[in-house]
Scaffold this active site. Structure first.
Site: not given
Length: 327
Positions: A213, A220
């Site tokens: 994660y 991102e």
């Protein structure tokens, strides 16, 4: 004596056969149209993401030599690992890190990886519909935020600024985290719909997110940040159009004149070397999203830890409450 010892063994075999038959009958009788659809969706998604994972790993393991940096394009990561020292005539770079960065560049065009990624990820829009119509029992806020961030990254960042994102090493690290996470997740959901429990898969589902994660979300965020134009032209424009005493102070002082000169020089170089250096609504939105990313990551991260304690905290491999969240 031998007949007595064989009888319990035969009974256990028969009981096991009956149990398997009953379980198969339960699965068969529970195959509603919605369940068949969810099985198909999760199976297809697992295969698509597994294919992306295979291509990504192949790209990472493929030896590359003489990787040339694109002239005139200074990326965020290159700037991050470049130290400008006023006492040195040239910048000093951390070569091992640059080699790693260069090695991870260019995955978008590798075996059409980028093309496959954007359409595979776009299928996840269906997960919002699954939650809205009650096909699955998942928090709508969590599902929406996760799907939106992915769709935004694919279409609002990667495809919106291809001259930067397609050659970025962050695309590779992001896709590796995505594909590994999703391959495990969709496989877990598929088996869960069939009432098949796997201790290893349960553990992977609620453990691999711990490193993946942060890798995926930070990739991102910084990929989006990397596409932003330089802020120097804005500062130069504000200073040049400013009629306040602050402008006069800058002009009169040596430091101020050097600042103005460096800003003007940097702006001139940016105009020559950069493809898009203008700020608009989309660029401002990306900047805002960059700062929103981190609390969103915290929200999703803590949610997954709660799920991990719920599932693995009462015994590894057990699904507590029998709740099926296959979406």
């Amino acid at each position: 004596m031998s007949n007595k010892t064989q009888t319990p063994a035969k009974e256990r075999v028969e009981q096991e056969k009956e149990r398997i038959a009953r379980k198969g009958q339960e699965v068969k009788s529970g195959l509603t149209p919605i369940k068949i659809y969810l099985l198909t969706y999760n199976a297809v998604s697992a295969l698509l993401w597994a294919n992306l994972l295979y291509i990504t790993i192949t790209f990472i393991l493929t030896p590359r030599s003489n990787i040339q940096q694109i002239a005139g394009k200074s990326t965020f990561l290159n700037k991050l690992f470049t130290f400008n020292n006023s006492f040195l005539s040239s910048s000093t770079k951390i070569k091992p890190l640059n080699q790693i960065i260069n090695h991870f560049k260019g995955s978008y065009e590798f075996k059409n990886l980028g093309f496959k990624t954007k359409y595979t990820q776009s299928l996840a829009i269906l997960e919002i519909i699954h939650t809205i119509f009650g096909f699955v029992k998942s928090p709508i806020g969590t599902v929406f935020s996760q799907v939106f961030s992915r769709i935004y990254t694919v279409w609002g960042v990667v495809e919106a600024v291809p001259e930067v994102s397609h050659n970025s090493p962050l695309f590779t690290t992001m896709l590796f985290a995505w594909s590994l996470t999703e391959t495990i997740r969709y496989t877990y959901y598929f088996l869960n719909l069939l009432n098949i429990q796997s201790k290893i898969l349960n553990w992977l589902r609620y453990t691999t997110f711990i490193p993946l994660y942060p890798i995926g979300a930070s990739s991102e965020a910084f990929l989006s940040f990397q596409t932003l134009p330089s802020i120097k032209p804005i500062l130069l424009n504000l200073i040049s159009t400013n009629s306040l005493p602050f402008k006069e102070i800058l002009i009169k002082s040596t430091i101020g004149r050097n600042l103005l000169w460096n800003l003007a020089k940097s702006n001139n170089n940016l105009n020559k070397n950069s493809i898009n250096q203008t700020w608009g609504p989309l660029e401002i939105f990306r900047l805002i999203m960059f700062f929103i990313w981190w609390p969103s990551l915290y929200f999703l991260y803590t949610y997954m830890f709660k799920q991990r304690r719920k599932v693995l905290g009462k015994g590894r491999g057990k699904v507590v409450g029998g709740t099926n969240k296959a979406r």
